[in-house]
Motif scaffolding. Structure first.
Motif, PDB file in Angstrom:
ATOM      1  N   TYR A   5      -1.643  16.064 -14.288  1.00  0.00           N
ATOM      2  CA  TYR A   5      -0.941  14.821 -14.735  1.00  0.00           C
ATOM      3  C   TYR A   5      -1.507  14.418 -16.141  1.00  0.00           C
ATOM      4  CZ  TYR A   5       1.769  15.765 -10.428  1.00  0.00           C
ATOM      5  OH  TYR A   5       2.422  16.178  -9.359  1.00  0.00           O
ATOM      6  N   ILE A   6      -0.674  14.559 -17.172  1.00  0.00           N
ATOM      7  CA  ILE A   6      -1.028  14.079 -18.326  1.00  0.00           C
ATOM      8  C   ILE A   6      -0.181  12.923 -18.724  1.00  0.00           C
ATOM      9  CG2 ILE A   6      -1.529  14.927 -20.756  1.00  0.00           C
ATOM     10  CD1 ILE A   6      -2.741  16.605 -18.771  1.00  0.00           C
ATOM     11  N   HIS A   7      -1.153  11.768 -19.152  1.00  0.00           N
ATOM     12  CA  HIS A   7      -0.449  10.676 -19.390  1.00  0.00           C
ATOM     13  C   HIS A   7       0.040  10.794 -21.085  1.00  0.00           C
ATOM     14  CE1 HIS A   7       0.568   6.154 -19.621  1.00  0.00           C
ATOM     15  NE2 HIS A   7      -0.004   6.213 -20.852  1.00  0.00           N
ATOM     16  N   LYS A   8      -0.704  11.212 -21.971  1.00  0.00           N
ATOM     17  CA  LYS A   8      -0.394  11.430 -23.211  1.00  0.00           C
ATOM     18  C   LYS A   8      -1.245  12.277 -23.747  1.00  0.00           C
ATOM     19  CE  LYS A   8       0.933   8.645 -27.414  1.00  0.00           C
ATOM     20  NZ  LYS A   8       1.094   7.406 -28.109  1.00  0.00           N
ATOM     21  N   VAL A   9      -0.930  12.689 -24.821  1.00  0.00           N
ATOM     22  CA  VAL A   9      -1.831  13.959 -25.871  1.00  0.00           C
ATOM     23  C   VAL A   9      -1.675  13.299 -27.237  1.00  0.00           C
ATOM     24  CG1 VAL A   9      -2.011  16.137 -26.621  1.00  0.00           C
ATOM     25  CG2 VAL A   9      -0.697  15.826 -24.220  1.00  0.00           C
ATOM     26  N   TYR A  10      -2.913  13.194 -27.926  1.00  0.00           N
ATOM     27  CA  TYR A  10      -3.165  12.771 -29.178  1.00  0.00           C
ATOM     28  C   TYR A  10      -3.506  13.895 -30.264  1.00  0.00           C
ATOM     29  CZ  TYR A  10      -3.100   7.819 -27.147  1.00  0.00           C
ATOM     30  OH  TYR A  10      -2.713   6.791 -26.693  1.00  0.00           O
ATOM     31  N   PRO A  11      -3.201  13.948 -31.491  1.00  0.00           N
ATOM     32  CA  PRO A  11      -4.146  14.667 -32.303  1.00  0.00           C
ATOM     33  C   PRO A  11      -5.450  13.909 -32.497  1.00  0.00           C
ATOM     34  CG  PRO A  11      -2.523  13.392 -33.500  1.00  0.00           C
ATOM     35  CD  PRO A  11      -2.241  13.109 -31.943  1.00  0.00           C
ATOM     36  N   TRP A  12      -6.431  14.732 -32.740  1.00  0.00           N
ATOM     37  CA  TRP A  12      -7.973  14.345 -32.985  1.00  0.00           C
ATOM     38  C   TRP A  12      -7.917  13.304 -34.275  1.00  0.00           C
ATOM     39  CZ3 TRP A  12     -12.713  18.037 -33.779  1.00  0.00           C
ATOM     40  CH2 TRP A  12     -12.158  18.595 -34.957  1.00  0.00           C
ATOM     41  N   THR A  13      -6.748  13.393 -35.089  1.00  0.00           N
ATOM     42  CA  THR A  13      -6.805  12.301 -36.321  1.00  0.00           C
ATOM     43  C   THR A  13      -6.453  11.037 -35.526  1.00  0.00           C
ATOM     44  OG1 THR A  13      -4.542  12.919 -36.539  1.00  0.00           O
ATOM     45  CG2 THR A  13      -6.283  13.916 -37.885  1.00  0.00           C
ATOM     46  N   GLU A  14      -6.262  10.860 -34.509  1.00  0.00           N
ATOM     47  CA  GLU A  14      -5.739   9.543 -33.685  1.00  0.00           C
ATOM     48  C   GLU A  14      -6.682   9.021 -32.675  1.00  0.00           C
ATOM     49  OE1 GLU A  14      -1.622   9.566 -32.725  1.00  0.00           O
ATOM     50  OE2 GLU A  14      -0.916  10.283 -34.501  1.00  0.00           O
ATOM     51  N   ILE A  15      -7.957   9.547 -32.745  1.00  0.00           N
ATOM     52  CA  ILE A  15      -8.780   9.261 -31.709  1.00  0.00           C
ATOM     53  C   ILE A  15      -9.238   7.913 -31.409  1.00  0.00           C
ATOM     54  CG2 ILE A  15     -10.732   9.363 -33.279  1.00  0.00           C
ATOM     55  CD1 ILE A  15     -10.752  10.949 -29.701  1.00  0.00           C
ATOM     56  N   GLN A  16      -9.233   6.980 -32.438  1.00  0.00           N
ATOM     57  CA  GLN A  16      -9.195   5.338 -32.132  1.00  0.00           C
ATOM     58  C   GLN A  16      -8.089   4.973 -31.388  1.00  0.00           C
ATOM     59  OE1 GLN A  16      -9.643   3.241 -35.886  1.00  0.00           O
ATOM     60  NE2 GLN A  16     -11.338   4.348 -36.393  1.00  0.00           N
ATOM     61  N   ASP A  17      -6.841   5.312 -31.572  1.00  0.00           N
ATOM     62  CA  ASP A  17      -5.732   5.054 -30.674  1.00  0.00           C
ATOM     63  C   ASP A  17      -5.926   5.514 -29.166  1.00  0.00           C
ATOM     64  OD1 ASP A  17      -4.599   3.624 -32.727  1.00  0.00           O
ATOM     65  OD2 ASP A  17      -2.949   5.340 -33.177  1.00  0.00           O
ATOM     66  N   ALA A  18      -6.348   6.810 -29.160  1.00  0.00           N
ATOM     67  CA  ALA A  18      -6.632   7.337 -27.763  1.00  0.00           C
ATOM     68  C   ALA A  18      -7.590   6.586 -26.995  1.00  0.00           C
ATOM     69  CB  ALA A  18      -7.098   8.753 -27.883  1.00  0.00           C
ATOM     70  N   HIS A  19      -8.736   6.088 -27.657  1.00  0.00           N
ATOM     71  CA  HIS A  19      -9.863   5.427 -27.008  1.00  0.00           C
ATOM     72  C   HIS A  19      -9.341   3.921 -26.588  1.00  0.00           C
ATOM     73  CE1 HIS A  19     -13.986   6.978 -27.035  1.00  0.00           C
ATOM     74  NE2 HIS A  19     -13.291   7.874 -27.279  1.00  0.00           N
TER      75      HIS A  19
END
Length: 338
Positions: free
Chosen positions: A307-321
């Protein structure tokens, strides 16, 4: 020395704003190791602790964040066997997954099932291995057991709920903080049989109702201090609790230890990242044989699903954190290397 792209930390530690996409030396596989070109990697709360300088990686591991990934075998080190260049894999590492390439022990890779995408495969290693270790190896879950799993909407929580059902637990009660999360845990095919909002309900009282006063046989806890007394109250005679973290704090004031003796309780703390290579090798081998082929994607037909909540490109690593720190996700947060 050749270079690769990687997510780095300005000043080697600090707030989320210190994360940036830069370059680092490309690792080379040593004896018995494999170089993997990463397609996607998973986020875990330990990444926040390491970023803040509170949880250094094990000795010999990369200082780059990240412990789980999916990708393709790019190079074999001397003595490495069982893999070929181009093999599609998922794996576990002590660090280094927030990068274009990673070096890992040959024993710490698993063949990626063809029914899983790169994103789905990257969501498995840390979450499912931690849940399998806590529930099966330490918690000794058995058919007919009653199980309580805290942080039910986390990646490890969702994995543990499904594994408990797969191992034929009688009841699986999951806790979470919102009705949306609780409803989601009841909807999944091998989801919780009962749910409790730990902010508004006494979970010890609720599991006693569910188990006709007996209590639960197994607890998986990440919370620590705020849940401790209710956890002890929730456990049945000969109950087992695996403590994986202490998000609310490690100090429990004025705790009466009488129930530990009276109910013959077994309480064990555990971590996966700090375990020996031989321990991790055995765990991965057992999980690979017992569980991996039963896992499919969220829309798949396997009894156990990712179950995946959201997938980010690694250019958006700050938003993922930031999303991970806010604790609003239900399921895994995954980052793609693009």
């Amino acid at each position: 020395m050749s270079q690769m792209r990687a997510v780095l930390i300005k000043g080697e530690k600090g707030p989320v704003e210190n994360l940036y996409l830069g370059t680092a030396p490309k690792p080379a596989p040593a004896d018995g190791q494999v170089l993997v070109k990463i397609k996607a990697f998973g986020l875990n709360r330990m990444d926040i602790a390491q970023r803040e300088g509170l949880y250094p990686p094990p000795a010999g591991s990369s200082s780059i964040l990240g412990v789980e990934f999916s990708g393709t075998v790019a190079e074999l080190g001397p003595g490495a066997a069982g893999w070929q260049v181009g093999d599609e894999v998922l794996g576990l590492a002590g660090g280094g997954a927030y990068a274009e390439y990673i070096v890992v022990q040959q024993t710490h890779l698993m063949k990626k099932p063809s029914n899983l995408s790169w994103v789905e495969a990257a969501s498995i290693p840390e979450a499912f291995l931690t849940a399998y270790q806590a529930l099966v190896l330490i918690g000794d879950v058995k058919k007919g057991d009653d199980v309580l799993i805290h942080a039910g909407a986390s990646g490890v929580g969702i994995a543990a709920i499904q594994l408990a059902r797969q191992y034929e637990a009688k009841t699986v009660t999951a806790t979470a903080s919102t009705q949306e999360k609780l409803d989601g845990l009841l909807r999944i095919p091998l989801g919780a049989t009962h749910v409790v909002n730990y902010k508004t309900q006494d979970f010890a009282e609720e599991v006693k109702k569910t188990t006709n006063g007996k209590g639960v046989d197994v607890i998986i806890d990440f919370v620590g201090q705020s849940h401790w007394k209710q956890n002890i109250d929730s456990l049945a005679v000969d109950g087992r609790m695996t403590l994986l973290s202490f998000l609310s704090g490690p100090i429990v004031p004025e705790f009466n230890i009488f129930p530990l003796l009276f109910k013959r309780l077994r309480i064990q703390g555990s971590a996966l990242r700090s375990r020996s290579i031989s321990y991790q090798t055995d765990l991965i081998s057992r999980f690979n044989s017992d569980v991996l082929e039963k896992i499919s994607g969220e829309q798949g037909k396997g009894p156990i699903r990712t179950y995946i909540h959201k997938v980010y490109p690694w250019t958006e690593i700050q938003d993922a954190h930031r999303c991970m720190a806010a604790n609003t996700n239900s399921g895994k947060l995954i980052v793609e290397v693009v």
